[in-house]
Design an enzyme around this catalytic site. Sequence first.
Site, PDB file in Angstrom:
ATOM      1  N   ALA A 138       0.856  -1.180   0.000  1.00 20.80           N
ATOM      2  CA  ALA A 138       0.000   0.000   0.000  1.00 20.80           C
ATOM      3  C   ALA A 138       0.897   1.237   0.000  1.00 20.80           C
ATOM      4  O   ALA A 138       2.069   1.166   0.361  1.00 20.80           O
ATOM      5  CB  ALA A 138      -0.867  -0.016   1.255  1.00 20.80           C
ATOM      6  N   GLY A 174       0.793  -5.241   0.785  1.00 18.24           N
ATOM      7  CA  GLY A 174      -0.280  -5.376  -0.191  1.00 18.24           C
ATOM      8  C   GLY A 174       0.221  -5.997  -1.489  1.00 18.24           C
ATOM      9  O   GLY A 174      -0.564  -6.587  -2.247  1.00 18.24           O
ATOM     10  N   GLU A 199      -0.004  -9.616  -0.904  1.00 13.90           N
ATOM     11  CA  GLU A 199      -1.439  -9.963  -0.837  1.00 13.90           C
ATOM     12  C   GLU A 199      -2.033 -10.028  -2.237  1.00 13.90           C
ATOM     13  O   GLU A 199      -2.832 -10.909  -2.561  1.00 13.90           O
ATOM     14  CB  GLU A 199      -2.177  -8.947   0.045  1.00 13.90           C
ATOM     15  CG  GLU A 199      -1.768  -9.092   1.516  1.00 13.90           C
ATOM     16  CD  GLU A 199      -2.272  -7.960   2.393  1.00 13.90           C
ATOM     17  OE1 GLU A 199      -2.033  -6.786   2.042  1.00 13.90           O
ATOM     18  OE2 GLU A 199      -2.907  -8.248   3.424  1.00 13.90           O
ATOM     19  N   GLU A 204       4.309  -5.451   7.401  1.00 16.34           N
ATOM     20  CA  GLU A 204       3.456  -4.414   8.005  1.00 16.34           C
ATOM     21  C   GLU A 204       3.764  -4.145   9.466  1.00 16.34           C
ATOM     22  O   GLU A 204       3.693  -3.002   9.920  1.00 16.34           O
ATOM     23  CB  GLU A 204       1.977  -4.806   7.857  1.00 16.34           C
ATOM     24  CG  GLU A 204       1.414  -4.640   6.455  1.00 16.34           C
ATOM     25  CD  GLU A 204       1.594  -5.886   5.590  1.00 16.34           C
ATOM     26  OE1 GLU A 204       2.431  -6.754   5.938  1.00 16.34           O
ATOM     27  OE2 GLU A 204       0.901  -5.994   4.577  1.00 16.34           O
TER      28      GLU A 204
HETATM   29  N1  T1G Z   1       4.596   3.575  -0.001  1.00 21.62           N
HETATM   30  C1  T1G Z   1       5.046   4.805  -0.302  1.00 21.62           C
HETATM   31  N2  T1G Z   1       6.323   5.083  -0.554  1.00 21.62           N
HETATM   32  C2  T1G Z   1       7.179   4.071  -0.499  1.00 21.62           C
HETATM   33  C3  T1G Z   1       6.782   2.760  -0.167  1.00 21.62           C
HETATM   34  C4  T1G Z   1       5.409   2.521   0.082  1.00 21.62           C
HETATM   35  N3  T1G Z   1       4.945   1.306   0.378  1.00 21.62           N
HETATM   36  N4  T1G Z   1       7.875   1.965  -0.173  1.00 21.62           N
HETATM   37  C5  T1G Z   1       8.913   2.754  -0.498  1.00 21.62           C
HETATM   38  N5  T1G Z   1       8.494   4.022  -0.688  1.00 21.62           N
HETATM   39  C6  T1G Z   1       9.315   5.177  -1.087  1.00 21.62           C
HETATM   40  C7  T1G Z   1      10.403   5.502  -0.088  1.00 21.62           C
HETATM   41  O1  T1G Z   1       9.907   6.368   0.901  1.00 21.62           O
HETATM   42  C8  T1G Z   1      11.443   6.155  -0.957  1.00 21.62           C
HETATM   43  O2  T1G Z   1      11.048   7.482  -1.199  1.00 21.62           O
HETATM   44  C9  T1G Z   1      11.321   5.392  -2.275  1.00 21.62           C
HETATM   45  O3  T1G Z   1      10.016   4.799  -2.254  1.00 21.62           O
HETATM   46  C10 T1G Z   1      12.365   4.304  -2.467  1.00 21.62           C
HETATM   47  O4  T1G Z   1      12.388   3.484  -1.285  1.00 21.62           O
HETATM   48  C11 T1G Z   1      -2.688  -3.384   2.502  1.00 21.62           C
HETATM   49  C12 T1G Z   1      -1.367  -2.178   4.870  1.00 21.62           C
HETATM   50  C13 T1G Z   1      10.376  -1.615  -1.216  1.00 21.62           C
HETATM   51  C14 T1G Z   1      12.306  -2.716  -0.049  1.00 21.62           C
HETATM   52  O5  T1G Z   1       6.301  -1.785   4.301  1.00 21.62           O
HETATM   53  O6  T1G Z   1      10.575  -1.855   2.461  1.00 21.62           O
HETATM   54  O7  T1G Z   1       0.892  -2.881   2.181  1.00 21.62           O
HETATM   55  O8  T1G Z   1      12.906   8.643  -0.055  1.00 21.62           O
HETATM   56  O9  T1G Z   1      14.665   4.167  -0.506  1.00 21.62           O
HETATM   57  O10 T1G Z   1      16.056   0.683  -0.484  1.00 21.62           O
HETATM   58  O11 T1G Z   1      -1.730  -4.992   3.937  1.00 21.62           O
HETATM   59  O12 T1G Z   1      11.158   0.816   0.316  1.00 21.62           O
HETATM   60  O13 T1G Z   1      12.961   8.274  -2.535  1.00 21.62           O
HETATM   61  O14 T1G Z   1      11.291   9.852  -1.535  1.00 21.62           O
HETATM   62  O15 T1G Z   1      13.356   2.320   0.633  1.00 21.62           O
HETATM   63  O16 T1G Z   1      15.247   0.065  -2.831  1.00 21.62           O
HETATM   64  C15 T1G Z   1       3.889  -2.556   3.299  1.00 21.62           C
HETATM   65  C16 T1G Z   1       8.131  -0.532   2.523  1.00 21.62           C
HETATM   66  C17 T1G Z   1       3.015  -1.333   3.243  1.00 21.62           C
HETATM   67  C18 T1G Z   1       7.369  -1.758   2.154  1.00 21.62           C
HETATM   68  C19 T1G Z   1      12.651  -0.656  -1.480  1.00 21.62           C
HETATM   69  N6  T1G Z   1       5.065  -2.345   2.544  1.00 21.62           N
HETATM   70  N7  T1G Z   1       9.211  -0.296   1.609  1.00 21.62           N
HETATM   71  O17 T1G Z   1      13.844  -0.328  -0.804  1.00 21.62           O
HETATM   72  O18 T1G Z   1      14.292   2.011  -1.709  1.00 21.62           O
HETATM   73  S1  T1G Z   1       1.566  -1.529   4.195  1.00 21.62           S
HETATM   74  C20 T1G Z   1       6.214  -1.953   3.098  1.00 21.62           C
HETATM   75  C21 T1G Z   1      10.393  -0.941   1.668  1.00 21.62           C
HETATM   76  C22 T1G Z   1       0.576  -2.517   3.271  1.00 21.62           C
HETATM   77  C23 T1G Z   1      -1.447  -3.924   3.098  1.00 21.62           C
HETATM   78  C24 T1G Z   1      -0.683  -2.956   3.853  1.00 21.62           C
HETATM   79  C25 T1G Z   1      11.472  -0.495   0.748  1.00 21.62           C
HETATM   80  C26 T1G Z   1      11.684  -1.379  -0.492  1.00 21.62           C
HETATM   81  P1  T1G Z   1      12.114   8.637  -1.345  1.00 21.62           P
HETATM   82  P2  T1G Z   1      13.744   3.016  -0.605  1.00 21.62           P
HETATM   83  P3  T1G Z   1      14.958   0.578  -1.471  1.00 21.62           P
END
Ligand code: T1G
Length: 707
Positions: free
Chosen positions: A63, A107, A110, A130
């Site tokens: 998400a 997500g 999922e 999450e």
């Molecule tokens: N949403 C918005 N922005 C995101 C994002 C996300 N999910 N993931 C990364 N970014 C932005 C981040 O802030 C950065 O921005 C840029 O992308 C590059 O990221 C319904 C409730 C995927 C392994 O927890 O673990 O799904 O600083 O520097 O080292 O059940 O990002 O460039 O402006 O980290 O290559 C669950 C979180 C969400 C994944 C990539 N997902 N992200 O790592 O790059 S909750 C997460 C990561 C959800 C559902 C629910 C990592 C990455 P900027 P980065 P990276």
Amino acid sequence: MSELVQLTKQDGVAVITINNPPVNALSPGVPEGISEAVRQVAEDGAVQAAVLVGGGRTFVAGADIKEFEKLTSGTRSRGAGLLPLLLQIEDCRKPIVMAVHGTAFGGGLELAMAGHYRVAAPGAQLGQPEVKLGIIPGAAGTQRLPRLIGVAKAVEMCAEGNPVKAEEALRLGLIDRIIDGDFLAGAVRFAREMVGRATVKTRERNDKLATPGDGAPIFAAAREAARKKQRGLMAPLAAIDAVEASTKRSFEEGCREEQKLFLDCLHSDQSKALIHVFFGEREVAKIPDVPKDTPTIPVARAAVVGAGTMGGGIAMVLANAGIPVLLKETDQAALDGGLAKIRKNYANSVERGRFTPAFVKERLELIEPTVSYDGFEKADMVIEAVFEGMALKKEVFRELDRVCKAGAILASNTSTLNIDEIASATSRPDFVIGTHFFSPANVMRLLEVVRGQKTAKQVIATTMQLSKKLGKIGVLVGNCRGFVGNRMFHPYVRESVFLVEEGATVEAVDKALYDFGMAMGPLAVGDLAGLDVGWRIRKEYRHLEKPGIRQAMAGDRLCELGRYGQKTGAGWYKYDANRKAVPDPEVTELVRKWATEAGISQRRISADEIVDRCLYALVNEGARILEEGYALRAVDIDIIYLNGYGFPSYRGGPMWFADSVGLPKVYNRVLEFHRQHGVLWEPAPLLKRLADEGKRFSDYKTVGAAA
Ligand code: T1G
Ligand code: NAD
């Protein structure tokens, strides 16, 4: 169809591509686009199967985390979430193959699990992270994952949040094939193979689900582990509850239970704090006057001076990142001692299964021990970690300046000394920087990068980039005494000692802060680090103390009795042979006596007061640091405390914590302490100003660049 999702056709197979860079998060428009594409796949007679793939470097990272704030503040409604889309995909009669490269997180996983098949590129990662954001999967992840891989692994993945790699995912049954070579072509080929087979709905697969009876011990063990390893966090327990629901209820009811738990978590303070930490960890890499495209210096070879506690750890960190490193000591005996510790550390890691013996052998070969500066001319970066003393540091830097090539970075691991003064011993102060590692250097994630007056931007950019390569989180700070972390730690520890002198027991002080969430109480930390370290420094600076200002004395008095902490078997606590802390009534007696002699009256002190005194001392100093520009943003201070000082992640760091308490409330309490305890509690002007203006630390940005 939306710009964010494209549909193309390759010989009877539809390819649905999500294009929402950088990580294909499920931002508004993406789910709608996927839904429209799936509808077209279902209706198009010329299409027999579909592949869903992420454009660019990854599948779907979940998400869009930026949207959560809008949901919790009510500026956006969540609607039905992703669930209807996932049912629509699952109910499609043509096989839909999810093709995962990069990461399928949250997500994203999922979404992948709603497909009829999953293929992955080698090295792809799949996970439900999450809980690291203080929430739980919110689109049936806790219900579909156990159906695919069984309850035990599903509960682990949802509660701990760690991903699995494609190879393990294949073993677990989470994916059906790993595709070598051209990924998309391989995925399309796989989809074609599946044409004509009955589509399998994950939600209807119940063969791997445990019965409630079989599941009970698994969930009990998971809860126990979560309470221990993720103390104070509510999301892991909620995730366990949700996975357990999959074993006791129908898929639909399980989803409803998951929704309820998900929303409870999403609206919690813990989740807001952890999301702040997620973005904060990325923000600290951004330095306003050192833009992303600043040229950097390739660090292909390094050298470390001093193979003591820190130097040895730093050499390991460099070797672990594949960088060959010269490790210099003054004589062979010290060098042998340093190397023996490195070997022992690696042996422990092998024992704990963290490294393989082959990996360790390779790393050890990268560390070249020496007692001379021969070879230093090849190093691109040198990190000095000799004893803490200005004269010695200057002597070492003069020598480094002489032997190192032009363009080599000279870094110091000093924790208290002035970087500019160290730099003044060289002819290249622009190539001198502080790299303040934390002990044990091979374990602690924090690296304070200290910018001197003259440090060049490319040197800063290189060091920040290197920190990432070393697996550290680099935070740029300015050159003030104690830099950011230790400068704030000082008043925090001072208050903890004052409280003991005023009548709280050692155990009560540590317990109050441990219960707040700190990894250890401040007095136990003192015993671990050695009370004599601070005592020696205080003796050295005694002449600078202002008369009439109260000084913490009990710790120094303990040192006078030879009680230095763990290393002497006694400090604030007594230690048994296994270094287990035992409360010591003698300390209580002694401190009472010293306090009475000093005219400090004794009283009962509540846990709340202990927490307020220690934490607001931390926050008040943090506010000064921020206003003086030694930290770039409040979040930089938070990241330092979370990664270097055991501050609880779910409170977001000291400045975020103060923001969430409310700055007017914090300010008033500081004023109260000021009235009671005098000048040490002078409120920081920035705290007063923000409190008066109804603002938060997180609204405040310094204009200075931590210099
Ligand atoms: N949403 C918005 N922005 C995101 C994002 C996300 N999910 N993931 C990364 N970014 C932005 C981040 O802030 C950065 O921005 C840029 O992308 C590059 O990221 C319904 C409730 C995927 C392994 O927890 O673990 O799904 O600083 O520097 O080292 O059940 O990002 O460039 O402006 O980290 O290559 C669950 C979180 C969400 C994944 C990539 N997902 N992200 O790592 O790059 S909750 C997460 C990561 C959800 C559902 C629910 C990592 C990455 P900027 P980065 P990276
Ligand atoms: P240490 O006493 O364990 O090690 C220092 C080593 O430097 C000794 O082995 C000594 O023989 C060696 N040395 C001295 N002069 C040398 C020279 N000219 N050439 C080569 N080697 C020389 O000290 P430490 O705890 O590792 O601290 C090193 C530095 O790191 C200090 O500046 C300290 O303030 C800083 N630091 C320490 C910690 C910590 O927790 N120990 C944390 C952060 C920073």
